[in-house]
Write a protein that holds these residues in place. Structure first.
Motif, mmCIF file in Angstrom:
data_model
loop_
_atom_site.group_PDB
_atom_site.id
_atom_site.type_symbol
_atom_site.label_atom_id
_atom_site.label_comp_id
_atom_site.label_asym_id
_atom_site.label_seq_id
_atom_site.Cartn_x
_atom_site.Cartn_y
_atom_site.Cartn_z
ATOM 1 N N VAL A 39 0.860 -1.189 0.000
ATOM 2 C CA VAL A 39 0.000 0.000 0.000
ATOM 3 C C VAL A 39 0.895 1.238 0.000
ATOM 4 C CG1 VAL A 39 -1.723 1.274 1.345
ATOM 5 C CG2 VAL A 39 -1.886 -1.227 1.143
ATOM 6 N N GLU A 40 0.618 2.151 -0.926
ATOM 7 C CA GLU A 40 1.457 3.357 -1.061
ATOM 8 C C GLU A 40 0.910 4.510 -0.235
ATOM 9 O OE1 GLU A 40 1.550 3.899 -5.312
ATOM 10 O OE2 GLU A 40 2.181 1.806 -5.531
ATOM 11 N N ASP A 41 1.818 5.414 0.102
ATOM 12 C CA ASP A 41 1.470 6.585 0.937
ATOM 13 C C ASP A 41 0.677 6.143 2.163
ATOM 14 O OD1 ASP A 41 2.579 8.182 -1.082
ATOM 15 O OD2 ASP A 41 0.663 8.278 -2.139
ATOM 16 N N ALA A 42 1.168 5.076 2.789
ATOM 17 C CA ALA A 42 0.353 4.425 3.820
ATOM 18 C C ALA A 42 0.324 5.189 5.138
ATOM 19 C CB ALA A 42 0.867 3.014 4.052
ATOM 20 N N VAL A 43 -0.854 5.252 5.694
ATOM 21 C CA VAL A 43 -1.026 5.637 7.092
ATOM 22 C C VAL A 43 -1.274 4.335 7.843
ATOM 23 C CG1 VAL A 43 -2.520 6.854 8.727
ATOM 24 C CG2 VAL A 43 -2.018 7.882 6.498
ATOM 25 N N VAL A 44 -0.454 4.065 8.849
ATOM 26 C CA VAL A 44 -0.578 2.802 9.587
ATOM 27 C C VAL A 44 -1.115 3.103 10.984
ATOM 28 C CG1 VAL A 44 0.685 0.816 10.501
ATOM 29 C CG2 VAL A 44 1.324 1.792 8.284
ATOM 30 N N ILE A 45 -2.170 2.436 11.343
ATOM 31 C CA ILE A 45 -2.764 2.663 12.670
ATOM 32 C C ILE A 45 -2.853 1.324 13.399
ATOM 33 C CG2 ILE A 45 -4.709 3.639 13.950
ATOM 34 C CD1 ILE A 45 -5.542 5.135 11.431
ATOM 35 N N ASP A 46 -2.162 1.225 14.534
ATOM 36 C CA ASP A 46 -2.235 -0.008 15.332
ATOM 37 C C ASP A 46 -3.627 -0.136 15.962
ATOM 38 O OD1 ASP A 46 0.322 -0.867 14.846
ATOM 39 O OD2 ASP A 46 1.185 0.180 16.579
ATOM 40 N N TYR A 47 -4.131 -1.361 15.953
ATOM 41 C CA TYR A 47 -5.456 -1.575 16.554
ATOM 42 C C TYR A 47 -5.487 -1.064 17.990
ATOM 43 C CZ TYR A 47 -6.362 -4.928 12.716
ATOM 44 O OH TYR A 47 -6.530 -5.543 11.495
ATOM 45 N N LYS A 48 -4.364 -1.231 18.688
ATOM 46 C CA LYS A 48 -4.378 -0.870 20.110
ATOM 47 C C LYS A 48 -4.569 0.634 20.319
ATOM 48 C CE LYS A 48 0.715 -0.901 20.701
ATOM 49 N NZ LYS A 48 0.890 0.424 20.101
ATOM 50 N N ASP A 49 -4.316 1.419 19.260
ATOM 51 C CA ASP A 49 -4.493 2.867 19.383
ATOM 52 C C ASP A 49 -5.905 3.331 19.016
ATOM 53 O OD1 ASP A 49 -1.863 3.137 20.169
ATOM 54 O OD2 ASP A 49 -1.135 3.360 18.106
ATOM 55 N N ILE A 50 -6.681 2.441 18.427
ATOM 56 C CA ILE A 50 -8.032 2.840 18.003
ATOM 57 C C ILE A 50 -8.997 2.593 19.159
ATOM 58 C CG2 ILE A 50 -9.869 2.522 16.292
ATOM 59 C CD1 ILE A 50 -7.758 1.254 14.441
ATOM 60 N N PRO A 51 -9.681 3.631 19.599
ATOM 61 C CA PRO A 51 -10.608 3.422 20.711
ATOM 62 C C PRO A 51 -11.626 2.332 20.372
ATOM 63 C CG PRO A 51 -10.717 5.714 19.896
ATOM 64 C CD PRO A 51 -9.690 5.007 19.093
ATOM 65 N N GLY A 72 -3.888 2.695 -7.491
ATOM 66 C CA GLY A 72 -4.614 3.951 -7.705
ATOM 67 C C GLY A 72 -5.926 4.083 -6.940
ATOM 68 N N LYS A 73 -6.329 3.011 -6.227
ATOM 69 C CA LYS A 73 -7.575 3.060 -5.452
ATOM 70 C C LYS A 73 -7.248 3.309 -3.987
ATOM 71 C CE LYS A 73 -10.179 1.919 -8.953
ATOM 72 N NZ LYS A 73 -9.931 0.661 -9.604
ATOM 73 N N LYS A 263 -0.709 -10.489 -6.381
ATOM 74 C CA LYS A 263 -0.911 -10.055 -7.766
ATOM 75 C C LYS A 263 -2.396 -10.056 -8.112
ATOM 76 C CE LYS A 263 1.265 -11.908 -11.430
ATOM 77 N NZ LYS A 263 2.106 -12.938 -12.108
ATOM 78 N N LEU A 264 -3.057 -11.118 -7.682
ATOM 79 C CA LEU A 264 -4.484 -11.246 -7.993
ATOM 80 C C LEU A 264 -5.289 -10.141 -7.310
ATOM 81 C CD1 LEU A 264 -6.899 -12.793 -9.224
ATOM 82 C CD2 LEU A 264 -7.007 -14.102 -7.088
ATOM 83 N N VAL A 265 -5.060 -9.936 -6.021
ATOM 84 C CA VAL A 265 -5.843 -8.922 -5.312
ATOM 85 C C VAL A 265 -5.576 -7.532 -5.908
ATOM 86 C CG1 VAL A 265 -6.288 -7.809 -3.089
ATOM 87 C CG2 VAL A 265 -5.990 -10.280 -3.193
ATOM 88 N N LYS A 266 -4.329 -7.265 -6.266
ATOM 89 C CA LYS A 266 -4.015 -5.965 -6.874
ATOM 90 C C LYS A 266 -4.731 -5.799 -8.210
ATOM 91 C CE LYS A 266 0.418 -4.665 -6.598
ATOM 92 N NZ LYS A 266 1.884 -4.880 -6.491
ATOM 93 N N GLU A 267 -4.721 -6.857 -9.004
ATOM 94 C CA GLU A 267 -5.399 -6.780 -10.308
ATOM 95 C C GLU A 267 -6.911 -6.578 -10.108
ATOM 96 O OE1 GLU A 267 -3.912 -6.624 -13.218
ATOM 97 O OE2 GLU A 267 -5.631 -6.854 -14.563
ATOM 98 N N ILE A 268 -7.459 -7.237 -9.107
ATOM 99 C CA ILE A 268 -8.899 -7.065 -8.822
ATOM 100 C C ILE A 268 -9.171 -5.617 -8.397
ATOM 101 C CG2 ILE A 268 -10.772 -7.696 -7.243
ATOM 102 C CD1 ILE A 268 -9.543 -10.571 -7.197
ATOM 103 N N VAL A 269 -8.351 -5.124 -7.489
ATOM 104 C CA VAL A 269 -8.531 -3.736 -7.010
ATOM 105 C C VAL A 269 -8.463 -2.758 -8.186
ATOM 106 C CG1 VAL A 269 -7.419 -1.899 -5.650
ATOM 107 C CG2 VAL A 269 -7.798 -4.155 -4.637
ATOM 108 N N LYS A 270 -7.496 -3.023 -9.082
ATOM 109 C CA LYS A 270 -7.353 -2.173 -10.268
ATOM 110 C C LYS A 270 -8.631 -2.164 -11.102
ATOM 111 C CE LYS A 270 -4.607 -2.913 -14.206
ATOM 112 N NZ LYS A 270 -3.354 -3.594 -14.633
ATOM 113 N N ASN A 271 -9.280 -3.317 -11.190
ATOM 114 C CA ASN A 271 -10.432 -3.453 -12.085
ATOM 115 C C ASN A 271 -11.786 -3.155 -11.437
ATOM 116 O OD1 ASN A 271 -8.934 -4.160 -14.391
ATOM 117 N ND2 ASN A 271 -8.669 -6.234 -13.601
ATOM 118 N N ILE A 272 -11.785 -2.893 -10.136
ATOM 119 C CA ILE A 272 -13.047 -2.488 -9.484
ATOM 120 C C ILE A 272 -13.291 -1.018 -9.848
ATOM 121 C CG2 ILE A 272 -14.113 -1.955 -7.252
ATOM 122 C CD1 ILE A 272 -12.776 -4.430 -6.088
ATOM 123 N N HIS A 273 -14.519 -0.724 -10.317
ATOM 124 C CA HIS A 273 -14.749 0.671 -10.715
ATOM 125 C C HIS A 273 -15.060 1.507 -9.483
ATOM 126 C CE1 HIS A 273 -16.647 -2.317 -13.355
ATOM 127 N NE2 HIS A 273 -17.574 -2.360 -12.437
#
Ligand code: HPA
Length: 273
Positions: A39-51, A72-73, A263-273
């Motif tokens: 994942v690009e330009d990622a913001v990472v949030i640990d579960y333990k920090d989410i109320p 791109g999604k 590869k498959l999940v990325k290709e699927i994400v690419k093709n989801i409108h």
């Protein structure tokens, strides 16, 4: 604080870390979490920090949300999920799905490691989930219904979105991956099934068995999100082959196929409108 207020509080916290809302949620199953590293330009949030978020306990499961861009999604990936067999109530198992909905997610891709019941499958195959069988007698919607979140009596006829299945098949074709299809049967675990149970799974038409996914799918559908499910067949289910099962085989197989899976999940994400 009631359930709705908890969801709102968690969603507000997550949104406060983001510049834009994710459209696609991806739940990464056992051994499949590495996709989040892409994942690009990622913001990472640990579960333990989410109320109000539960915290995961299983080895090999990281507990964090990775939010950013994939093909791109705008996506939010759950690296590590909560299982019923760990002792979490289903309300907690599915809480992240409620939060995903609240931060704007419209489509969820749920992935898991599963045991192959269909004798034509082999370990390492990827199976699109066409439908599921809830063999636990548990349901995350038992109890009070929050009408503002979804209907009391939820239609499960098209729980797994036909259009997303089509996109998944075309995507697999594009990248030369041989996709399987089948029904996923949910059992609570943590024991693997007995050969007699797998015999029954086979008779009722299950393609694969596993210990997750169904509660999340139910809640995603309750919230009106579209769902795509992908199982990584990590082993043949008990009694299909004449050998015992173990968690190491599950992890080894998911490690072996993780590049194809990604590869498959990325290709699927690419093709989801
Ligand atoms: N059974 C249940 N869950 C699983 C299996 C299995 O054989 N393999 C991976 N998850």
């Amino acid at each position: 604080m009631n359930y709705i207020e908890k969801i709102d509080e968690s969603a507000k916290y997550v949104l406060s870390k983001l510049n834009s809302k994710p459209q696609i949620g991806i739940i990464l199953g056992s051994g499949l979490g590495d996709l989040a590293e892409q994942v690009e330009d990622a913001v990472v949030i640990d579960y333990k920090d989410i109320p109000n978020f539960p915290v995961s306990t299983v080895a090999g499961h990281k507990g964090r949300l990775v939010i950013g861009k994939l093909e791109g999604k705008r996506v939010v990936a759950m690296q590590g999920r909560f299982h019923f067999y760990e002792g979490y109530p289903l309300e907690e198992v599915t809480f992240p799905i409620r939060v995903m909905k609240a931060i704007g997610v419209e489509t969820i891709i749920v992935t898991n490691a599963a045991g192959g019941v269909n004798r034509n499958f082999k370990p390492g195959d990827l199976m699109i989930i066409r439908d599921h069988i809830n063999f636990t007698g548990k349901n995350p919607l038992l109890g009070k219904n929050y009408d503002e979140l979804g209907p009391r009596f939820l239609d499960m006829t098209n729980a797994y979105d036909k259009e997303l299945i089509d996109i998944a098949k075309k995507s697999a074709n594009n990248i030369g991956v041989n996709l399987r299809e089948g029904t996923y049967m949910w059992l609570t675990g943590p024991t693997y099934e007995t050969p007699a149970e797998i015999n029954l799974a086979e008779v009722v038409g299950a393609g694969a068995v596993g210990m997750s996914t169904v509660p999340e799918v139910i809640i995603a559908r309750h919230g009106g999100m579209k769902v795509l499910g992908i199982s990584c067949i990590t082993n043949m289910a008990a009694g299909i082959l004449d050998k015992p099962l173990n968690h190491e085989e599950v992890m080894e197989t998911s490690e072996r196929v993780k590049e194809t899976f990604q590869k498959l999940v990325k290709e699927i994400v690419k093709n989801i409108h």
